[in-house]
Design a protein around this motif. Sequence first.
Motif, PDB file in Angstrom:
ATOM      1  N   LYS A 128      82.099  75.530-125.447  1.00  9.65           N
ATOM      2  CA  LYS A 128      81.630  74.881-124.066  1.00  9.65           C
ATOM      3  C   LYS A 128      81.800  73.480-124.132  1.00  9.65           C
ATOM      4  CE  LYS A 128      77.784  77.944-122.258  1.00  9.65           C
ATOM      5  NZ  LYS A 128      78.154  77.858-120.908  1.00  9.65           N
ATOM      6  N   GLU A 129      81.937  72.699-125.231  1.00  8.14           N
ATOM      7  CA  GLU A 129      82.131  71.359-125.131  1.00  8.14           C
ATOM      8  C   GLU A 129      83.630  71.072-124.722  1.00  8.14           C
ATOM      9  OE1 GLU A 129      80.462  68.634-126.389  1.00  8.14           O
ATOM     10  OE2 GLU A 129      78.851  69.822-126.274  1.00  8.14           O
ATOM     11  N   ALA A 130      84.428  71.958-124.692  1.00  7.04           N
ATOM     12  CA  ALA A 130      85.630  71.705-123.920  1.00  7.04           C
ATOM     13  C   ALA A 130      85.941  71.510-122.484  1.00  7.04           C
ATOM     14  CB  ALA A 130      86.728  72.888-124.458  1.00  7.04           C
ATOM     15  N   TYR A 131      84.880  71.892-121.918  1.00 11.73           N
ATOM     16  CA  TYR A 131      84.838  71.757-120.257  1.00 11.73           C
ATOM     17  C   TYR A 131      83.348  71.248-120.057  1.00 11.73           C
ATOM     18  CZ  TYR A 131      82.525  76.338-120.347  1.00 11.73           C
ATOM     19  OH  TYR A 131      81.904  77.194-120.654  1.00 11.73           O
ATOM     20  N   SER A 132      82.833  70.296-121.158  1.00 12.85           N
ATOM     21  CA  SER A 132      81.831  69.765-120.814  1.00 12.85           C
ATOM     22  C   SER A 132      81.815  68.053-120.389  1.00 12.85           C
ATOM     23  CB  SER A 132      80.719  69.722-121.828  1.00 12.85           C
ATOM     24  OG  SER A 132      81.148  68.806-122.924  1.00 12.85           O
ATOM     25  N   LYS A 133      83.113  67.651-120.247  1.00 14.17           N
ATOM     26  CA  LYS A 133      83.329  66.370-119.998  1.00 14.17           C
ATOM     27  C   LYS A 133      84.898  66.199-119.359  1.00 14.17           C
ATOM     28  CE  LYS A 133      84.528  65.415-125.007  1.00 14.17           C
ATOM     29  NZ  LYS A 133      83.936  66.604-125.195  1.00 14.17           N
ATOM     30  N   GLY A 134      85.167  65.107-118.982  1.00 17.98           N
ATOM     31  CA  GLY A 134      86.615  64.666-118.393  1.00 17.98           C
ATOM     32  C   GLY A 134      87.008  65.437-117.264  1.00 17.98           C
ATOM     33  N   LYS A 135      88.605  65.631-117.471  1.00 16.74           N
ATOM     34  CA  LYS A 135      89.138  66.645-116.351  1.00 16.74           C
ATOM     35  C   LYS A 135      88.804  68.091-116.305  1.00 16.74           C
ATOM     36  CE  LYS A 135      93.524  64.020-115.498  1.00 16.74           C
ATOM     37  NZ  LYS A 135      95.051  64.148-115.808  1.00 16.74           N
ATOM     38  N   ASN A 136      88.391  68.496-117.514  1.00 19.10           N
ATOM     39  CA  ASN A 136      88.040  70.038-117.578  1.00 19.10           C
ATOM     40  C   ASN A 136      86.765  70.229-116.896  1.00 19.10           C
ATOM     41  OD1 ASN A 136      90.448  70.691-118.777  1.00 19.10           O
ATOM     42  ND2 ASN A 136      89.274  70.531-121.102  1.00 19.10           N
ATOM     43  N   LEU A 137      85.843  69.294-116.995  1.00 20.80           N
ATOM     44  CA  LEU A 137      84.570  69.289-116.135  1.00 20.80           C
ATOM     45  C   LEU A 137      84.686  69.281-114.727  1.00 20.80           C
ATOM     46  CD1 LEU A 137      81.337  69.387-116.232  1.00 20.80           C
ATOM     47  CD2 LEU A 137      81.321  67.098-116.614  1.00 20.80           C
ATOM     48  N   LEU A 138      85.707  68.277-114.308  1.00 20.92           N
ATOM     49  CA  LEU A 138      86.037  68.188-112.903  1.00 20.92           C
ATOM     50  C   LEU A 138      86.502  69.541-112.606  1.00 20.92           C
ATOM     51  CD1 LEU A 138      87.673  64.767-112.712  1.00 20.92           C
ATOM     52  CD2 LEU A 138      85.517  65.373-111.816  1.00 20.92           C
ATOM     53  N   SER A 139      87.400  70.172-113.109  1.00 19.87           N
ATOM     54  CA  SER A 139      87.872  71.416-112.675  1.00 19.87           C
ATOM     55  C   SER A 139      86.872  72.593-112.597  1.00 19.87           C
ATOM     56  CB  SER A 139      89.193  71.699-114.061  1.00 19.87           C
ATOM     57  OG  SER A 139      90.127  71.101-113.905  1.00 19.87           O
ATOM     58  N   TYR A 140      85.825  72.564-113.618  1.00 18.89           N
ATOM     59  CA  TYR A 140      84.590  73.499-113.741  1.00 18.89           C
ATOM     60  C   TYR A 140      84.162  73.394-112.205  1.00 18.89           C
ATOM     61  CZ  TYR A 140      80.599  75.702-115.236  1.00 18.89           C
ATOM     62  OH  TYR A 140      79.434  76.537-115.374  1.00 18.89           O
ATOM     63  N   LYS A 141      83.634  72.103-112.224  1.00 16.90           N
ATOM     64  CA  LYS A 141      82.880  71.734-111.062  1.00 16.90           C
ATOM     65  C   LYS A 141      83.439  72.301-109.549  1.00 16.90           C
ATOM     66  CE  LYS A 141      79.077  69.776-112.956  1.00 16.90           C
ATOM     67  NZ  LYS A 141      77.791  70.206-112.783  1.00 16.90           N
ATOM     68  N   MET A 142      84.896  71.940-109.546  1.00 14.73           N
ATOM     69  CA  MET A 142      85.560  72.467-108.356  1.00 14.73           C
ATOM     70  C   MET A 142      85.789  73.763-108.231  1.00 14.73           C
ATOM     71  SD  MET A 142      86.930  71.223-105.696  1.00 14.73           S
ATOM     72  CE  MET A 142      87.013  69.507-105.894  1.00 14.73           C
ATOM     73  N   ALA A 143      85.898  74.634-109.516  1.00 13.16           N
ATOM     74  CA  ALA A 143      85.889  75.939-109.509  1.00 13.16           C
ATOM     75  C   ALA A 143      84.734  76.497-108.823  1.00 13.16           C
ATOM     76  CB  ALA A 143      86.010  76.541-110.598  1.00 13.16           C
ATOM     77  N   LEU A 144      83.398  75.983-109.033  1.00 11.58           N
ATOM     78  CA  LEU A 144      82.216  76.483-108.463  1.00 11.58           C
ATOM     79  C   LEU A 144      82.110  76.032-107.064  1.00 11.58           C
ATOM     80  CD1 LEU A 144      79.787  75.222-111.573  1.00 11.58           C
ATOM     81  CD2 LEU A 144      80.508  77.618-110.942  1.00 11.58           C
ATOM     82  N   GLU A 145      82.514  74.860-106.622  1.00 13.09           N
ATOM     83  CA  GLU A 145      82.278  74.544-105.479  1.00 13.09           C
ATOM     84  C   GLU A 145      83.187  75.478-104.659  1.00 13.09           C
ATOM     85  OE1 GLU A 145      82.147  72.119-102.028  1.00 13.09           O
ATOM     86  OE2 GLU A 145      81.051  72.157-103.619  1.00 13.09           O
ATOM     87  N   LEU A 146      84.499  75.680-104.911  1.00 15.18           N
ATOM     88  CA  LEU A 146      85.279  76.448-104.124  1.00 15.18           C
ATOM     89  C   LEU A 146      84.884  77.935-104.091  1.00 15.18           C
ATOM     90  CD1 LEU A 146      88.942  75.427-105.161  1.00 15.18           C
ATOM     91  CD2 LEU A 146      87.826  74.594-103.119  1.00 15.18           C
ATOM     92  N   THR A 147      84.308  78.412-105.098  1.00 18.36           N
ATOM     93  CA  THR A 147      83.895  79.758-105.168  1.00 18.36           C
ATOM     94  C   THR A 147      82.463  79.817-104.372  1.00 18.36           C
ATOM     95  OG1 THR A 147      84.890  79.973-107.244  1.00 18.36           O
ATOM     96  CG2 THR A 147      83.249  81.966-106.767  1.00 18.36           C
ATOM     97  N   GLU A 148      81.651  78.829-104.115  1.00 18.99           N
ATOM     98  CA  GLU A 148      80.833  79.009-103.385  1.00 18.99           C
ATOM     99  C   GLU A 148      81.063  78.982-102.077  1.00 18.99           C
ATOM    100  OE1 GLU A 148      76.106  76.604-102.904  1.00 18.99           O
ATOM    101  OE2 GLU A 148      78.254  75.521-103.417  1.00 18.99           O
ATOM    102  N   ARG A 149      82.047  77.721-101.695  1.00 23.90           N
ATOM    103  CA  ARG A 149      82.503  77.618-100.279  1.00 23.90           C
ATOM    104  C   ARG A 149      83.089  78.990 -99.745  1.00 23.90           C
ATOM    105  NH1 ARG A 149      86.728  73.088 -99.324  1.00 23.90           N
ATOM    106  NH2 ARG A 149      85.571  71.913-100.824  1.00 23.90           N
ATOM    107  N   PHE A 150      83.757  79.752-100.674  1.00 17.88           N
ATOM    108  CA  PHE A 150      84.507  81.073-100.060  1.00 17.88           C
ATOM    109  C   PHE A 150      83.433  81.999 -99.869  1.00 17.88           C
ATOM    110  CE2 PHE A 150      85.660  85.242-101.195  1.00 17.88           C
ATOM    111  CZ  PHE A 150      86.822  85.407-100.419  1.00 17.88           C
TER     112      PHE A 150
END
Length: 251
Positions: A128-150
């Motif tokens: 989980k640490e691998a996507y808890s910061k930096g660009k990977n965290l941004l990608s994770y948040k964006m994936a959530l945002e796009l899925t919710e929007r869809f």
Amino acid sequence: PNEANEKNQTEIVKTPEILERLDEIFAHSTSASMLKKFAACPLDFYYQYVMEFGEEEKVEEEIENNTFGTFIHNALEEMYQPFARFDKKGLKVEPAPPAITSFDIDKMLKHYEYEIDKQFYNHFNEDKEAYSKGKNLLSYKMALELTERFLKKEKEFLMQQTTPVFIESLERELRADVEIEVLGVKKKVHLKGFVDRIDSIDGKFRIIDYKSGKVKQDDTSTVKKKVDLEKVIQGCLGKKHVLQLIMYCYL
């Protein structure tokens, strides 16, 4: 002379061997991505499909665009699977799943975070640490945002329908052989496509292909009816997703 050399570097002469290879490629399997690649850059097509120069595999420390899109795609497929009336092989699911409603989407809106997290968790070998910061965290948040929007858009669509909406299949492989004439010679083209989702609404089919990148209306709009086929094809090649959608509809 310099201009001539430059031209030679980007022009591949269609020798009898290359023409034979092209016939083999199209007769074996022709996908929408292949045709899009040729339309966008014939040289890329040549290196990837004729010469079969694959891209170098590398371990991803940061999420790339295609991986990011796959995560969303997989999460949606997982959530919609219980509603698919046919499996990936085209066999009928028994007992038949019900029509999908806005209430089902409400449940998905409470569950999608878990599905997206599962995709990232598995990709990064349960770290989980691998996507808890930096660009990977941004990608994770964006994936959530796009899925919710869809899902919210989907709920809105379902609430407007006056007849039931059925999901016919997910990630369905479709194939068809077509025969075309090239310079007086008949050639076989074997079309193949994986359709993300097929719905049926009041006797009509709805073909869906998920895109996580930016898509403009013009990327999916077709030319007017009652024009000759050549103009239709030329109109498709200049647009990002039209060729793919038309091919899937044909299949």
